[in-house]
Scaffold this motif. Sequence first.
Motif, short mmCIF file in Angstrom:
data_model
loop_
_atom_site.label_atom_id
_atom_site.label_comp_id
_atom_site.label_asym_id
_atom_site.label_seq_id
_atom_site.Cartn_x
_atom_site.Cartn_y
_atom_site.Cartn_z
N ALA A 35 27.27 15.00 30.18
CA ALA A 35 26.15 15.90 29.85
C ALA A 35 25.48 16.32 31.15
N PRO A 36 24.96 17.55 31.21
CA PRO A 36 24.33 18.02 32.45
C PRO A 36 23.22 17.10 32.95
N GLY A 37 22.49 16.47 32.05
CA GLY A 37 21.39 15.61 32.48
C GLY A 37 21.81 14.20 32.84
N ALA A 38 23.07 13.88 32.65
CA ALA A 38 23.54 12.52 32.93
C ALA A 38 23.69 12.24 34.41
N MET A 39 23.70 13.28 35.22
CA MET A 39 23.88 13.12 36.67
C MET A 39 22.99 14.15 37.37
N PRO A 40 22.30 13.77 38.44
CA PRO A 40 21.47 14.74 39.16
C PRO A 40 22.30 15.94 39.64
N GLU A 41 21.71 17.12 39.60
CA GLU A 41 22.43 18.33 40.00
C GLU A 41 22.90 18.27 41.45
N SER A 42 22.22 17.49 42.26
CA SER A 42 22.61 17.38 43.68
C SER A 42 23.91 16.62 43.85
N ARG A 43 24.39 15.96 42.78
CA ARG A 43 25.59 15.14 42.87
C ARG A 43 26.88 15.91 42.55
N TYR A 44 26.76 17.13 42.05
CA TYR A 44 27.98 17.87 41.72
C TYR A 44 27.84 19.36 42.05
N ILE A 45 28.99 20.00 42.20
CA ILE A 45 29.06 21.43 42.47
C ILE A 45 29.71 22.09 41.26
N VAL A 46 29.09 23.14 40.75
CA VAL A 46 29.69 23.89 39.64
C VAL A 46 30.65 24.91 40.23
N LEU A 47 31.92 24.76 39.89
CA LEU A 47 32.94 25.68 40.42
C LEU A 47 32.96 26.99 39.64
N GLY A 48 32.63 26.93 38.37
CA GLY A 48 32.62 28.12 37.54
C GLY A 48 33.02 27.80 36.10
N GLU A 49 32.93 28.80 35.25
CA GLU A 49 33.29 28.61 33.84
C GLU A 49 34.81 28.69 33.68
N VAL A 50 35.33 27.78 32.90
CA VAL A 50 36.76 27.82 32.56
C VAL A 50 36.86 27.95 31.04
N SER A 51 37.87 28.69 30.60
CA SER A 51 38.06 28.87 29.16
C SER A 51 39.55 28.98 28.86
N ALA A 52 39.89 28.62 27.64
CA ALA A 52 41.28 28.68 27.20
C ALA A 52 41.31 28.94 25.70
N GLU A 53 42.46 29.43 25.24
CA GLU A 53 42.61 29.78 23.82
C GLU A 53 44.02 29.42 23.38
N ASN A 54 44.14 28.99 22.14
CA ASN A 54 45.46 28.66 21.60
C ASN A 54 45.50 29.03 20.12
N THR A 55 46.63 29.56 19.69
CA THR A 55 46.81 29.95 18.29
C THR A 55 48.01 29.23 17.70
N VAL A 56 47.81 28.69 16.51
CA VAL A 56 48.90 28.05 15.77
C VAL A 56 48.92 28.59 14.35
N ILE A 57 50.06 28.47 13.70
CA ILE A 57 50.22 28.92 12.32
C ILE A 57 50.69 27.75 11.47
N VAL A 58 50.05 27.57 10.33
CA VAL A 58 50.41 26.47 9.43
C VAL A 58 50.27 26.97 7.99
N ALA A 59 51.10 26.44 7.11
CA ALA A 59 51.03 26.83 5.70
C ALA A 59 49.69 26.39 5.12
N THR A 60 49.01 27.31 4.42
CA THR A 60 47.70 27.01 3.82
C THR A 60 47.82 25.83 2.85
N GLU A 61 48.91 25.78 2.15
CA GLU A 61 49.15 24.69 1.21
C GLU A 61 49.20 23.34 1.93
#
Length: 201
Positions: A35-61
């Motif tokens: 969590a952001p408050g679990a460690m002082p901000e001076s202890r880490y560097i934010v490199l940037g936002e990362v995101s990913a997406e995945n799609t799967v198909i499965v029978a509704t039944e």
Amino acid sequence: MKKIGFLVIAIAGLLLVSCATTQSYPSVSHFTEFAPGAMPESRYIVLGEVSAENTVIVATEDITKEMLNEIAVEPKVISIKIHGDDGKYGFIGKPSKTKLNVFERAEALAEYKLIELARFNKADAIICFNSSTEVIKDGANSVLTTKVSGLAVRIKADDGYSIEYPAPDVWDASEFEYTEEEMAAEAAAEAGDTDEVETVE
């Protein structure tokens, strides 16, 4: 006799089916989340936002069958086929389970991609992790699209400290070296000669 043979074949078939439904994790990847408050901000560097997406198909039944099985008094071992599941699962801030349901597997597949992206950018952890799964019914099948994101961070080292390693154990062979007299005495003892052996210099 035929009945006994049929029974043996049936039992063997059930055993093979039960073995086939066991999930395996060929490429499980874990990553730290805090969590952001679990460690002082001076202890880490934010490199940037990362995101990913995945799609799967499965029978509704199959989804319905699995959800009903999870709340059943005596759940059974069932196998759900997911199209697009390559078995590469990631887990951010939580341990992997021995068995994942459809939605957990869909999220784990997306998390794996996110972890690989964070590691590619030399991140140590992810904060502000978010996950959402959209389910769209397409005929008899359901399309599950999972999106995950977070902030990739790198932990700063404390100033004035460095990693120290213990001195390696050095094996002193001289403790185990025999003198010529000791070797001659041992050879004589093995030969059964109890007389003292004189060494010639």
